[in-house]
Design a protein around this motif. Structure first.
Motif, PDB file in Angstrom:
ATOM      1  N   CYS A  41       0.831  -1.209   0.000  1.00  0.00           N
ATOM      2  CA  CYS A  41       0.000   0.000   0.000  1.00  0.00           C
ATOM      3  C   CYS A  41       0.863   1.255   0.000  1.00  0.00           C
ATOM      4  CB  CYS A  41      -0.901   0.020   1.229  1.00  0.00           C
ATOM      5  SG  CYS A  41      -1.723  -1.529   1.602  1.00  0.00           S
ATOM      6  N   GLY A  42       0.955   1.900  -1.136  1.00  0.00           N
ATOM      7  CA  GLY A  42       1.716   3.137  -1.238  1.00  0.00           C
ATOM      8  C   GLY A  42       0.960   4.124  -2.095  1.00  0.00           C
ATOM      9  N   THR A  43       1.637   4.691  -3.093  1.00  0.00           N
ATOM     10  CA  THR A  43       0.978   5.569  -4.053  1.00  0.00           C
ATOM     11  C   THR A  43      -0.198   4.845  -4.693  1.00  0.00           C
ATOM     12  OG1 THR A  43       3.093   6.635  -4.536  1.00  0.00           O
ATOM     13  CG2 THR A  43       1.335   6.926  -6.149  1.00  0.00           C
ATOM     14  N   SER A  44       0.039   3.600  -5.051  1.00  0.00           N
ATOM     15  CA  SER A  44      -1.010   2.690  -5.504  1.00  0.00           C
ATOM     16  C   SER A  44      -1.028   1.513  -4.538  1.00  0.00           C
ATOM     17  CB  SER A  44      -0.716   2.203  -6.926  1.00  0.00           C
ATOM     18  OG  SER A  44       0.492   1.447  -6.941  1.00  0.00           O
ATOM     19  N   THR A  45      -1.932   0.579  -4.752  1.00  0.00           N
ATOM     20  CA  THR A  45      -1.920  -0.655  -3.968  1.00  0.00           C
ATOM     21  C   THR A  45      -1.854  -1.841  -4.920  1.00  0.00           C
ATOM     22  OG1 THR A  45      -3.160   0.264  -2.106  1.00  0.00           O
ATOM     23  CG2 THR A  45      -3.198  -2.120  -2.354  1.00  0.00           C
ATOM     24  N   CYS A  46      -0.910  -2.741  -4.663  1.00  0.00           N
ATOM     25  CA  CYS A  46      -0.809  -3.984  -5.408  1.00  0.00           C
ATOM     26  C   CYS A  46      -1.274  -5.125  -4.520  1.00  0.00           C
ATOM     27  CB  CYS A  46       0.628  -4.235  -5.863  1.00  0.00           C
ATOM     28  SG  CYS A  46       1.183  -3.107  -7.159  1.00  0.00           S
ATOM     29  N   HIS A  47      -1.988  -6.058  -5.111  1.00  0.00           N
ATOM     30  CA  HIS A  47      -2.572  -7.187  -4.382  1.00  0.00           C
ATOM     31  C   HIS A  47      -1.938  -8.465  -4.911  1.00  0.00           C
ATOM     32  CE1 HIS A  47      -5.400  -3.832  -4.457  1.00  0.00           C
ATOM     33  NE2 HIS A  47      -5.966  -4.310  -3.363  1.00  0.00           N
ATOM     34  N   MET A  48      -1.069  -9.078  -4.128  1.00  0.00           N
ATOM     35  CA  MET A  48      -0.253 -10.196  -4.584  1.00  0.00           C
ATOM     36  C   MET A  48      -0.680 -11.494  -3.897  1.00  0.00           C
ATOM     37  SD  MET A  48       1.680  -7.878  -6.079  1.00  0.00           S
ATOM     38  CE  MET A  48       3.114  -8.728  -6.677  1.00  0.00           C
TER      39      MET A  48
ATOM     40  N   GLY B 207     -13.869   3.466   0.259  1.00  0.00           N
ATOM     41  CA  GLY B 207     -13.976   3.138  -1.153  1.00  0.00           C
ATOM     42  C   GLY B 207     -12.784   2.310  -1.627  1.00  0.00           C
ATOM     43  N   ILE B 208     -11.590   2.666  -1.162  1.00  0.00           N
ATOM     44  CA  ILE B 208     -10.387   1.899  -1.497  1.00  0.00           C
ATOM     45  C   ILE B 208     -10.502   0.478  -0.945  1.00  0.00           C
ATOM     46  CG2 ILE B 208      -7.907   1.713  -1.044  1.00  0.00           C
ATOM     47  CD1 ILE B 208      -7.860   4.827  -1.068  1.00  0.00           C
ATOM     48  N   ALA B 209     -10.974   0.365   0.298  1.00  0.00           N
ATOM     49  CA  ALA B 209     -11.137  -0.957   0.916  1.00  0.00           C
ATOM     50  C   ALA B 209     -12.190  -1.786   0.178  1.00  0.00           C
ATOM     51  CB  ALA B 209     -11.507  -0.813   2.387  1.00  0.00           C
ATOM     52  N   CYS B 210     -13.253  -1.152  -0.285  1.00  0.00           N
ATOM     53  CA  CYS B 210     -14.258  -1.866  -1.075  1.00  0.00           C
ATOM     54  C   CYS B 210     -13.650  -2.371  -2.376  1.00  0.00           C
ATOM     55  CB  CYS B 210     -15.444  -0.950  -1.374  1.00  0.00           C
ATOM     56  SG  CYS B 210     -16.573  -0.694   0.024  1.00  0.00           S
ATOM     57  N   GLY B 211     -12.741  -1.571  -2.964  1.00  0.00           N
ATOM     58  CA  GLY B 211     -12.048  -2.014  -4.164  1.00  0.00           C
ATOM     59  C   GLY B 211     -11.210  -3.250  -3.900  1.00  0.00           C
ATOM     60  N   THR B 212     -10.558  -3.297  -2.754  1.00  0.00           N
ATOM     61  CA  THR B 212      -9.783  -4.484  -2.389  1.00  0.00           C
ATOM     62  C   THR B 212     -10.707  -5.680  -2.148  1.00  0.00           C
ATOM     63  OG1 THR B 212      -7.941  -3.222  -1.474  1.00  0.00           O
ATOM     64  CG2 THR B 212      -8.226  -5.462  -0.659  1.00  0.00           C
ATOM     65  N   ARG B 213     -11.833  -5.449  -1.486  1.00  0.00           N
ATOM     66  CA  ARG B 213     -12.801  -6.534  -1.291  1.00  0.00           C
ATOM     67  C   ARG B 213     -13.261  -7.092  -2.635  1.00  0.00           C
ATOM     68  NH1 ARG B 213     -18.480  -6.353   2.258  1.00  0.00           N
ATOM     69  NH2 ARG B 213     -19.510  -8.087   1.192  1.00  0.00           N
ATOM     70  N   HIS B 214     -13.505  -6.211  -3.597  1.00  0.00           N
ATOM     71  CA  HIS B 214     -13.922  -6.647  -4.924  1.00  0.00           C
ATOM     72  C   HIS B 214     -12.856  -7.547  -5.554  1.00  0.00           C
ATOM     73  CE1 HIS B 214     -15.747  -5.306  -9.069  1.00  0.00           C
ATOM     74  NE2 HIS B 214     -16.019  -6.558  -8.770  1.00  0.00           N
TER      75      HIS B 214
ATOM     76  N   ILE C 151     -14.216  -4.250   6.251  1.00  0.00           N
ATOM     77  CA  ILE C 151     -14.926  -4.304   4.972  1.00  0.00           C
ATOM     78  C   ILE C 151     -14.695  -5.634   4.265  1.00  0.00           C
ATOM     79  CG2 ILE C 151     -14.944  -3.306   2.631  1.00  0.00           C
ATOM     80  CD1 ILE C 151     -14.598  -0.548   4.041  1.00  0.00           C
ATOM     81  N   ILE C 152     -13.467  -6.161   4.346  1.00  0.00           N
ATOM     82  CA  ILE C 152     -13.138  -7.410   3.655  1.00  0.00           C
ATOM     83  C   ILE C 152     -13.485  -8.622   4.519  1.00  0.00           C
ATOM     84  CG2 ILE C 152     -11.263  -8.701   2.533  1.00  0.00           C
ATOM     85  CD1 ILE C 152      -9.899  -5.876   2.234  1.00  0.00           C
TER      86      ILE C 152
END
Length: 580
Positions: free
Chosen positions: A315-322, A455-462, A496-497
């Motif tokens: 989690c920085g400028t963007s978030t990557c999900h690995m 909203g960011i957390a909802c994006g991660t949940r998605h 949220i997740i």
């Protein structure tokens, strides 16, 4: 000072106008770190940097880190590099070649988040190459083929001058060693190189189409890279036949002429071993994924099975999900599967949000209350985020809110201000804020900030739900990066997740991941996995709320989040019809 047993130096570059360097000991403890400023040019969708400037910053940061750690250069036993997946252009002498409309030769890097190549990405995707299934069904304008095609179509002189196109992390290791071996991480994730097909079948007589086209139709047929392959840009410089591409391999040694003389091992004629590089987010995964916590879900699982149930959020400028898996999983709209791109021999799935930390900064800095808020935070010697979190706690108490998240019942944010990377793979997506009023107070900014975090957390949940629907079994998150130091950001994600979030003992996980690569290259560990098991360690664990009302609230917020995107797509279609 006594010589340490294995002190690798990790060099990590980040977009946040700073470059970081750090030294770790054999237990994974950070001994010292330092930062150097770097330049950036932004003009609309174009974002550019200078490889010369970045290299000077690296040298300065490494010297400072060694000094702060009180470690002499000859004590450093290895080097690892990690960097953003930005595109570097140099000529046959290694000099920078401009990728900018300005023609400024200093500006020879197209930064990862640059979105100039949206049309080129669409052109490449229209070819329906079978290679596309390995990047979620479509290339992103953040990947290298669209950027290459953009340069070819718009900057013909630069296109003809470039001898080597390299990912920044690969260029850093090349600049340090003179060895232009690329890593599987960069080439598989960002160049559409089918590493699994080539590496696994290179000794077989009968190769299938994938293996034969390991430098595939996207680069050669659509982009036209074949026309410059004879100059070494791809066929020679990519070094696709070398097993050294795998993470943890030694690709060369840092020599005194590279400018990293602070880490020159004076007693060795061969210099300091340098490991294969990684993209910064992937280095964060290496630095945290094997962290162990006492979680019931992992109590009876072996190490590899446990790793395959985790997702790392960088989690920085963007978030990557690995996330990794034993078998390749094709997930529409999510990058991958990438073979051995992060953890050797495992398939990587990579989701992402193009603007998270950058979005929060944008929301805060463009609010009328931002200036006063920043002054108040500075006077208290705390960050703006800490002050906003404090304001939210006070508001929840004053308004007798059942829980802090409920403050945003009237404010909803779709965070796609820089497009949607995953899982919709829609670079044309736009951000939406619902619930604005004429209120310009700090309290209103705090609500907007909280709604954006949600909203960011909802994006991660998605992303998590989408991955699990296509074969993953993710039930635990691990978080690192700047935003992982924000308790409100973390708790909202956990709630949220619905997953616990493990924080690493060492907060500088990207630096640690780069150091692990160096340590394996120096043969201090037999493999990347062994180094991860030894040097990764868990810290705090953030658990989701047990209050059923919190879950119910966030389920409804998530439903609204999904509807906002669907409404946008419908509206986009209506407007297209009106203009047709």
């Amino acid at each position: 000072m006594n010589k340490h047993n294995g002190i690798p130096v990790a060099v990590f570059y980040t977009l946040q106008l700073l470059l970081d360097a750090g030294l770790f000991d054999e237990s994974g403890k950070l001994l010292g770190s330092a930062s150097s400023p770097i330049q950036i040019w932004k003009d609309g969708d174009c974002v550019e940097q200078s490889s010369t400037d970045i290299w000077h910053a690296i040298c300065a940061a490494v010297k400072s880190a060694c000094s702060l750690a009180k470690v002499a250069g000859q004590e450093v036993t290895s080097v690892g590099f990690a960097a953003t997946c930005s595109l570097v252009a140099v000529d046959s002498d290694g000099s920078p070649v401009s990728v900018s409309w300005s023609g400024d030769s200093r500006r020879n890097i197209i930064v990862w988040m640059d979105h100039r190549a949206v049309k080129q990405a669409e052109k490449i995707n229209s070819c329906n190459s079978p290679v596309l299934q390995y990047c979620g069904g479509a290339v992103s304008p953040e990947m290298q083929p669209p950027k290459l095609l953009w340069v070819k179509e718009n900057l013909q002189e630069s296109w003809s001058m470039v001898f080597r196109w390299m990912d920044l992390s690969d260029w850093l290791s090349y600049r340090a060693t003179g060895d232009d071996t690329r890593s599987l991480c960069t080439t598989v994730c960002k160049w559409t190189y089918l590493g699994h097909a080539h590496m696994q079948q290179k000794n077989e007589k009968d190769r299938d189409m994938e293996a034969f086209c390991y430098l595939n139709v996207i680069l050669f047929k659509v982009v036209g890279a074949g026309s410059i392959a004879t100059k070494g840009t791809f066929s020679t410089a990519l070094n696709v036949n070398k097993e050294d591409m795998i993470s943890g391999k030694t690709i060369g040694t840092a020599e005194i002429q590279s400018g990293l003389y602070v880490i020159k091992a004076e007693a060795s004629k061969e210099g300091t071993p340098v490991g294969t590089s990684l993209i910064d987010a992937h280095a964060g995964g290496v630095g945290v994924m094997a962290s162990v916590a006492e979680l019931a879900s992992e109590a009876k699982e072996d190490d590899e099975e446990a790793i395959c149930r985790r997702m790392v959020l960088v989690c920085g400028t963007s978030t990557c999900h690995m996330a990794v898996s034993r078998n390749k999983l094709f997930i529409p709209g999510v990058w991958g599967p990438f073979w051995s791109a992060m953890v050797p021999e495992l398939w990587l799935t990579e989701g992402g949000q193009s603007a998270t930390g950058a979005l929060l900064d944008h929301i805060i800095e463009n609010h009328v209350a931002s200036h006063n808020l920043a002054n108040r935070a500075a006077s208290r010697n705390i960050s703006v985020f800490e002050l906003l979190n404090s304001i939210l706690e006070s508001m929840a108490h004053e308004m007798k809110s059942p829980f802090l998240a409920a403050l945003t019942e009237d404010v909803h944010v779709l965070p796609d201000f820089h497009g949607n990377r995953s899982p919709m793979a829609d670079p044309k997506a736009k951000g939406i804020i619902c619930g604005l009023t004429l209120d310009t107070s700090e309290k209103q900014l705090a609500l907007l900030y909280l709604a954006t975090v949600q909203g960011i957390a909802c994006g991660t949940r998605h992303i998590v739900e989408h991955c699990n629907a296509h074969g993953h079994k993710i039930d635990t998150l691990l978080a690192c990066g700047g935003l992982a130091k924000n308790p409100v950001f973390l708790q909202q994600h956990a709630d949220i997740i619905g997953c616990p979030i493990i924080l690493p003992r060492e907060s500088e996980s990207v630096l640690l991941g780069a150091a692990i690569l160096g340590a394996v290259a120096a043969k201090e560990y037999s493999s990347v996995i062994d180094a991860m098991k030894t040097l990764n360690a868990a810290g705090q664990v953030i658990y989701p709320s047990k209050d059923p009302k919190v879950k119910q609230y966030h389920d409804v917020k998530y439903r609204i989040f999904r509807e906002l995107y669907e409404q946008q797509v419908s509206q986009r279609s209506l407007m297209a019809q009106a203009l047709s």
